[in-house]
Design a protein around this motif. Structure first.
Motif, mmCIF file in Angstrom:
data_model
loop_
_atom_site.group_PDB
_atom_site.id
_atom_site.type_symbol
_atom_site.label_atom_id
_atom_site.label_comp_id
_atom_site.label_asym_id
_atom_site.label_seq_id
_atom_site.Cartn_x
_atom_site.Cartn_y
_atom_site.Cartn_z
ATOM 1 N N ASP A 83 38.510 -52.696 34.812
ATOM 2 C CA ASP A 83 39.661 -53.208 35.552
ATOM 3 C C ASP A 83 39.196 -53.678 36.932
ATOM 4 O O ASP A 83 38.066 -53.420 37.355
ATOM 5 N N VAL A 84 40.074 -54.372 37.612
ATOM 6 C CA VAL A 84 39.692 -55.006 38.874
ATOM 7 C C VAL A 84 39.290 -53.967 39.914
ATOM 8 O O VAL A 84 38.297 -54.139 40.637
ATOM 9 N N GLY A 85 40.033 -52.867 39.997
ATOM 10 C CA GLY A 85 39.694 -51.840 40.970
ATOM 11 C C GLY A 85 38.347 -51.204 40.688
ATOM 12 O O GLY A 85 37.538 -50.988 41.600
ATOM 13 N N GLU A 86 38.092 -50.900 39.430
ATOM 14 C CA GLU A 86 36.806 -50.314 39.036
ATOM 15 C C GLU A 86 35.653 -51.261 39.357
ATOM 16 O O GLU A 86 34.612 -50.860 39.897
ATOM 17 N N ALA A 87 35.824 -52.538 39.004
ATOM 18 C CA ALA A 87 34.771 -53.529 39.256
ATOM 19 C C ALA A 87 34.538 -53.716 40.748
ATOM 20 O O ALA A 87 33.396 -53.887 41.198
ATOM 21 N N ASP A 88 35.606 -53.678 41.524
ATOM 22 C CA ASP A 88 35.498 -53.834 42.980
ATOM 23 C C ASP A 88 34.697 -52.681 43.578
ATOM 24 O O ASP A 88 33.767 -52.878 44.362
ATOM 25 N N ARG A 89 35.041 -51.459 43.180
ATOM 26 C CA ARG A 89 34.326 -50.285 43.713
ATOM 27 C C ARG A 89 32.857 -50.302 43.315
ATOM 28 O O ARG A 89 31.973 -49.987 44.123
ATOM 29 N N ALA A 90 32.575 -50.681 42.067
ATOM 30 C CA ALA A 90 31.185 -50.728 41.606
ATOM 31 C C ALA A 90 30.381 -51.770 42.372
ATOM 32 O O ALA A 90 29.203 -51.553 42.701
ATOM 33 N N LEU A 91 31.008 -52.898 42.675
ATOM 34 C CA LEU A 91 30.305 -53.950 43.415
ATOM 35 C C LEU A 91 30.001 -53.505 44.839
ATOM 36 O O LEU A 91 28.883 -53.715 45.343
ATOM 37 N N ARG A 92 30.967 -52.889 45.487
ATOM 38 C CA ARG A 92 30.734 -52.414 46.859
ATOM 39 C C ARG A 92 29.605 -51.381 46.896
ATOM 40 O O ARG A 92 28.734 -51.417 47.774
ATOM 41 N N THR A 93 29.610 -50.464 45.941
ATOM 42 C CA THR A 93 28.560 -49.443 45.884
ATOM 43 C C THR A 93 27.201 -50.075 45.618
ATOM 44 O O THR A 93 26.194 -49.713 46.257
ATOM 45 N N ALA A 94 27.157 -51.030 44.687
ATOM 46 C CA ALA A 94 25.887 -51.675 44.351
ATOM 47 C C ALA A 94 25.329 -52.454 45.538
ATOM 48 O O ALA A 94 24.107 -52.475 45.757
ATOM 49 N N LEU A 95 26.186 -53.102 46.306
ATOM 50 C CA LEU A 95 25.721 -53.836 47.481
ATOM 51 C C LEU A 95 25.080 -52.886 48.494
ATOM 52 O O LEU A 95 24.013 -53.185 49.048
ATOM 53 N N LEU A 96 25.718 -51.754 48.729
ATOM 54 C CA LEU A 96 25.174 -50.800 49.688
ATOM 55 C C LEU A 96 23.841 -50.228 49.200
ATOM 56 O O LEU A 96 22.874 -50.118 49.969
ATOM 57 N N GLU A 97 23.781 -49.878 47.913
ATOM 58 C CA GLU A 97 22.550 -49.297 47.374
ATOM 59 C C GLU A 97 21.421 -50.321 47.358
ATOM 60 O O GLU A 97 20.272 -49.994 47.692
ATOM 61 N N SER A 98 21.732 -51.559 46.989
ATOM 62 C CA SER A 98 20.696 -52.592 46.950
ATOM 63 C C SER A 98 20.203 -52.919 48.355
ATOM 64 O O SER A 98 19.001 -53.141 48.563
ATOM 65 N N ALA A 99 21.115 -52.952 49.317
ATOM 66 C CA ALA A 99 20.713 -53.213 50.702
ATOM 67 C C ALA A 99 19.756 -52.129 51.191
ATOM 68 O O ALA A 99 18.735 -52.415 51.832
ATOM 69 N N ARG A 100 20.065 -50.872 50.865
ATOM 70 C CA ARG A 100 19.190 -49.757 51.255
ATOM 71 C C ARG A 100 17.826 -49.878 50.589
ATOM 72 O O ARG A 100 16.774 -49.745 51.243
ATOM 73 N N ASP A 101 17.820 -50.154 49.286
ATOM 74 C CA ASP A 101 16.552 -50.224 48.552
ATOM 75 C C ASP A 101 15.711 -51.415 49.004
ATOM 76 O O ASP A 101 14.479 -51.309 49.123
ATOM 77 N N LEU A 102 16.361 -52.541 49.253
ATOM 78 C CA LEU A 102 15.611 -53.727 49.688
ATOM 79 C C LEU A 102 15.078 -53.553 51.100
ATOM 80 O O LEU A 102 14.004 -54.050 51.432
ATOM 81 N N ALA A 103 15.829 -52.846 51.946
ATOM 82 C CA ALA A 103 15.323 -52.562 53.293
ATOM 83 C C ALA A 103 14.064 -51.707 53.212
ATOM 84 O O ALA A 103 13.094 -51.923 53.956
ATOM 85 N N ALA A 104 14.061 -50.743 52.284
ATOM 86 C CA ALA A 104 12.875 -49.904 52.110
ATOM 87 C C ALA A 104 11.681 -50.711 51.619
ATOM 88 O O ALA A 104 10.527 -50.358 51.886
ATOM 89 N N LEU A 105 11.954 -51.824 50.928
ATOM 90 C CA LEU A 105 10.889 -52.700 50.436
ATOM 91 C C LEU A 105 10.524 -53.780 51.460
ATOM 92 O O LEU A 105 9.741 -54.685 51.150
ATOM 93 N N ASP A 106 11.105 -53.678 52.652
ATOM 94 C CA ASP A 106 10.829 -54.646 53.733
ATOM 95 C C ASP A 106 11.233 -56.055 53.334
ATOM 96 O O ASP A 106 10.451 -57.005 53.404
#
Length: 243
Positions: free
Chosen positions: A129-152
């Motif tokens: 559903d839209v709410g579930e997809a929205d929450r998953a996208l926000r979480t994935a953006l934060l996690e990917s930003a953290r992981d990519l920062a660690a990879l410089d």
């Protein structure tokens, strides 16, 4: 009227808006012909390929209440419900449209300036559903930003770092009447996420070792999946919230 949406997303939005009486046929065609000169659909009638407007009208007569997009990838057939023949064809081209209530799915192929659509039987599907997809996208953006920062990320892809630091700057999308504002916003942020993935994977030569390449890809798997699923939810009338 230009749109960064894949053609399946445009059919889902503008086709549903037309089906529900919010826009006229000329507006539907304007949205579909931004990157092509014609759309032809085969497999619905007994004759040869027919114009897409004729095909959508035929699907309306078969009971279609809306059109939804599917954006499957290997291991993640999001937006598909079967049968196997339809799923395989949709997976091969990477997208499809489901005529909700008519039991028909359409897969597109670009042939020169024309989209050639093939109709097959399609089963009902399960969707985030839209709410579930929205929450998953926000979480994935934060996690990917953290992981990519660690990879410089700033060293090998400074433009990706800039995008991750400026996530609030989302390019607004044009949408027809009837598409909930929340879905328009979700689609725009999903496209932003998928653009970040494409930019980050554009030049594996920027990484020094195979391990760094693998780590970069691993950091983006969840974001790419979340972006596709969010876009499918935003382009699927079955799960739209009341507008």
């Amino acid at each position: 009227m230009s749109s960064p949406l894949a053609v399946s997303g445009r059919v889902a939005w503008w086709g549903t808006s037309w089906l529900r009486g919010h826009i006229v046929a000329d507006q539907l065609l304007d949205a579909l012909l931004t990157d092509s000169v014609s759309h032809l659909v085969s497999g619905l009638g007994e004759g040869g390929p027919e114009p897409i407007l004729t095909a959508l009208a035929r699907l309306r007569a078969l009971g279609a209440t809306g059109f939804g997009a599917a954006l499957p990838a290997e291991g993640d057939p999001v937006g598909l419900g079967g049968p196997a023949e339809f799923n395989a064809e949709a997976l091969e081209v990477g997208e499809a449209v489901i005529a909700i209530g008519a039991g028909v799915g359409l897969t597109p192929r670009a042939v020169g300036p024309t989209y050639e659509w093939h109709a097959r039987p399609a089963a009902p599907r399960q969707l985030p559903d839209v709410g579930e997809a929205d929450r998953a996208l926000r979480t994935a953006l934060l996690e990917s930003a953290r992981d990519l920062a660690a990879l410089d990320v700033a060293r090998w892809r400074p433009e990706v770092a800039d995008r991750l630091l400026n996530l609030r700057h989302v390019v607004p999308l044009a949408a027809p009447p009837g598409v909930p504002a929340r879905c328009v916003d979700l689609a725009a942020r999903a496209l932003q996420a998928l653009e970040i993935v494409d930019l980050a994977l554009a030049d594996d030569g920027g990484a020094i070792t195979a391990a760094e390449i693998a780590a970069r890809r691993a950091a983006l798997v969840v974001l790419e999946r979340a972006g596709r699923r969010a876009l499918v939810a935003a382009c699927s009338p079955e799960v739209w919230p009341p507008s």
